[in-house]
Design a protein around this motif. Structure first.
Motif, short mmCIF file in Angstrom:
data_model
loop_
_atom_site.label_atom_id
_atom_site.label_comp_id
_atom_site.label_asym_id
_atom_site.label_seq_id
_atom_site.Cartn_x
_atom_site.Cartn_y
_atom_site.Cartn_z
N ARG A 208 -24.42 -6.79 46.00
CA ARG A 208 -25.41 -7.81 45.60
C ARG A 208 -25.13 -9.18 46.20
N LYS A 209 -23.93 -9.37 46.73
CA LYS A 209 -23.56 -10.66 47.34
C LYS A 209 -23.62 -10.61 48.86
N ASN A 210 -24.25 -9.56 49.39
CA ASN A 210 -24.43 -9.37 50.83
C ASN A 210 -23.13 -9.08 51.57
N ASN A 211 -22.11 -8.61 50.85
CA ASN A 211 -20.94 -8.08 51.51
C ASN A 211 -21.22 -6.65 51.97
N LEU A 212 -20.62 -6.27 53.07
CA LEU A 212 -20.75 -4.92 53.60
C LEU A 212 -19.47 -4.13 53.34
N TYR A 213 -19.62 -2.87 52.97
CA TYR A 213 -18.47 -2.00 52.70
C TYR A 213 -18.55 -0.78 53.60
N GLY A 214 -17.39 -0.31 54.05
CA GLY A 214 -17.35 0.89 54.87
C GLY A 214 -15.96 1.46 54.96
N VAL A 215 -15.81 2.51 55.75
CA VAL A 215 -14.52 3.19 55.93
C VAL A 215 -14.26 3.36 57.42
N THR A 216 -12.97 3.52 57.74
CA THR A 216 -12.60 3.95 59.08
C THR A 216 -11.81 5.25 58.96
N GLY A 251 -5.19 10.36 49.53
CA GLY A 251 -6.22 10.74 50.47
C GLY A 251 -5.92 10.28 51.88
N SER A 252 -6.70 10.81 52.83
CA SER A 252 -6.57 10.39 54.23
C SER A 252 -7.85 10.67 54.98
N ASN A 253 -8.08 9.84 56.00
CA ASN A 253 -9.14 10.06 56.99
C ASN A 253 -10.54 10.20 56.41
N PRO A 254 -11.04 9.17 55.71
CA PRO A 254 -12.46 9.20 55.31
C PRO A 254 -13.32 9.23 56.57
N TYR A 255 -14.33 10.08 56.56
CA TYR A 255 -15.03 10.32 57.83
C TYR A 255 -16.43 9.71 57.86
N GLY A 256 -17.46 10.56 57.81
CA GLY A 256 -18.81 10.09 58.12
C GLY A 256 -19.59 9.64 56.91
N GLU A 257 -18.96 8.92 56.00
CA GLU A 257 -19.63 8.63 54.74
C GLU A 257 -20.19 7.21 54.66
N ARG A 258 -21.07 7.05 53.68
CA ARG A 258 -21.52 5.72 53.27
C ARG A 258 -21.10 5.58 51.81
N VAL A 267 -16.12 0.90 43.74
CA VAL A 267 -16.50 1.59 44.97
C VAL A 267 -16.04 3.04 44.90
N TYR A 268 -16.93 3.97 45.29
CA TYR A 268 -16.63 5.40 45.26
C TYR A 268 -16.80 5.99 46.65
N GLY A 269 -15.94 6.95 46.97
CA GLY A 269 -16.05 7.62 48.25
C GLY A 269 -15.22 8.88 48.29
N THR A 270 -15.14 9.48 49.48
CA THR A 270 -14.39 10.71 49.68
C THR A 270 -13.46 10.55 50.87
N THR A 271 -12.44 11.40 50.92
CA THR A 271 -11.60 11.51 52.10
C THR A 271 -11.61 12.95 52.57
N GLU A 272 -11.60 13.12 53.88
CA GLU A 272 -11.60 14.46 54.46
C GLU A 272 -10.29 15.18 54.18
N GLY A 273 -9.17 14.44 54.21
CA GLY A 273 -7.86 15.02 54.00
C GLY A 273 -7.10 14.34 52.89
N GLY A 274 -5.83 14.65 52.80
CA GLY A 274 -4.99 14.10 51.75
C GLY A 274 -5.31 14.70 50.40
N GLY A 275 -4.76 14.09 49.36
CA GLY A 275 -4.89 14.65 48.02
C GLY A 275 -3.74 15.59 47.73
N LEU A 276 -3.72 16.14 46.53
CA LEU A 276 -2.60 16.97 46.09
C LEU A 276 -2.42 18.22 46.95
N ALA A 277 -3.52 18.74 47.51
CA ALA A 277 -3.44 19.95 48.33
C ALA A 277 -3.80 19.68 49.79
N GLN A 278 -3.88 18.41 50.17
CA GLN A 278 -4.24 18.03 51.54
C GLN A 278 -5.60 18.60 51.96
N SER A 279 -6.50 18.71 50.99
CA SER A 279 -7.84 19.24 51.27
C SER A 279 -8.94 18.25 50.94
#
Length: 396
Positions: A208-216, A251-258, A267-279
């Motif tokens: 709402r304050k015109n900040n942009l959020y993303g992942v690499t 987690g690790s390596n968040p990929y093609g998400e918004r 803020v909510y998102g996903t990571t492709e890898g990492g986590g307790l089972a690296q999945s």
């Protein structure tokens, strides 16, 4: 699962959390053939007021270089087929967006004047849709190879990311401003350098304050990717790393998400890898009064039936989250649609709404679209009747 940074490879939690399979109705709305109707859809979908769906395919179309399509109850219409030349080639995890006049905007990862990707506009008329290239990337300071789609600000400017290019060849965030004579001017508002992230494969979201959020996908303190915020000021834009993934349980390596934000600014998102089972994981970042952000993993996937969410989430009015896992156990499941249901005490239960078995789709890599009735729509890269991907609906 190999969690190295993926560059244009296309074909190819805790004790309190429980894992449940829920019976839902899955409908395959369309099976791509890989020919004139397109193939290998990697984008999420957008819906117009009449309920028609729009998206992109990576290959196929008239020239084999991908397309923009419309799917209605009467069938599929190819709005534009990319030639692979100056007009662009191969829209990747790039959804299209509408403006107020009904024009569509998107990106291609290849093609353009330098074969490094484009930003395009499709304009409807009585005789069909016409394409115009708003910008061709040069691969130097202005960036190269946009993987994700675009977002508008309130003034009509477009923002997006390039996975590569920039001064350090580790990706950029750009702004595209409309100018006189239907021209557009591109400006790089941030160039990644590694410590602040690299390979921004995902798209952007405004708060709402015109900040942009993303992942690499890469970079950061442990080279496992970051969540960032880009804030405007009179002096320009400044980037802050909100969380740097370690590659472990966080987690690790968040990929093609918004990313998505709730009403409190979390803020909510996903990571492709990492986590307790690296999945892979579903995570939440919460801001503190000190300006710091804390991460909590809401769920860690284990790949027994589903794992490796490549894309982002959608949220319903109760705060439940919905997403896709690109992979399954590779034997009986090849991807999933899941719900993460919030419980009292901030506990979360993972429910598999649908498990793909190749005949109905394989590798759902894109984010979901949720309609007003709670039905979910998405695409799979492969599988279906022709093994070229599908558009599906989960009826709730």
């Amino acid at each position: 699962m190999n969690h190295k940074i993926r560059i244009l490879v296309v074909v190819a939690a805790l004790a309190c959390f429980s894992h449940i399979l829920s019976a839902q109705t899955d409908q395959t709305l369309y099976n791509f053939t890989g020919y004139g109707d397109g193939g290998n859809p990697l984008s999420s979908l957008v819906m117009d007021a009449a309920g028609n769906l729009y998206g992109t395919t990576f290959v196929g179309g008239q020239f084999g270089a991908g397309e923009v399509f419309e799917l209605s109850p009467t069938g599929i219409s190819v709005l534009y087929s990319f030639t692979g030349g100056a007009d662009g080639a191969n829209p990747y995890m790039a959804d299209v967006i509408f403006d107020a006049s009904g024009n569509l905007y998107g990106t291609t990862v290849g093609g353009g004047a330098n074969d490094l990707g484009t930003i395009f506009k499709l304009t409807p008329s009585g005789s069909g849709w016409s394409e115009s290239v708003l910008h061709s990337f040069q691969g130097q300071t202005d960036g190269a190879n946009p993987y994700a789609g675009l977002v508008f600000d309130s003034a009509g400017n477009l923002y997006g990311t390039t996975a590569l290019g920039g001064i350090n060849n580790q990706g950029t965030i750009f702004q595209l401003k409309p100018a006189a004579n239907s021209q557009w001017i591109e400006e790089v508002v941030h160039t990644f350098g590694g410590k602040d992230g690299s390979v921004p494969a995902g798209g952007l979201v405004f708060d709402r304050k015109n900040n942009l959020y993303g992942v690499t996908q890469g970079g950061g303190a442990k080279a496992a990717g970051v969540v960032y915020r880009l804030s405007p000021s009179a002096k320009g834009w400044s980037l802050a790393v909100l969380h740097s993934f370690t590659g472990g349980a966080d987690g690790s390596n968040p990929y093609g998400e918004r990313l998505i934000l709730d009403s409190t600014g979390r803020v909510y998102g996903t990571t492709e890898g990492g986590g307790l089972a690296q999945s892979g994981t579903v995570f939440r970042l919460t801001p503190a009064a000190t300006g710091q952000w804390s991460e909590r993993v809401l769920y860690s996937f284990n790949s027994k039936v589903a794992g490796n969410p490549f894309s982002g989430l959608v949220m319903d009015t109760k705060g439940n989250l919905y997403g896709t896992c690109a992979n399954g156990n590779s034997t009986t499941t090849v991807g999933a649609v899941f719900e993460l249901k919030v419980q009292p005490g901030d506990k979360w239960t993972e429910i598999n709404l649908h498990l793909f078995t190749r005949t109905d789709g394989e590798f759902p890599e894109a984010a979901l679209l949720r309609d007003a009735s709670g039905n979910l729509y998405g695409t799979t890269l492969l599988g279906g009747a022709n093994n070229m991907g599908v558009v599906f609906e989960i009826v709730r």
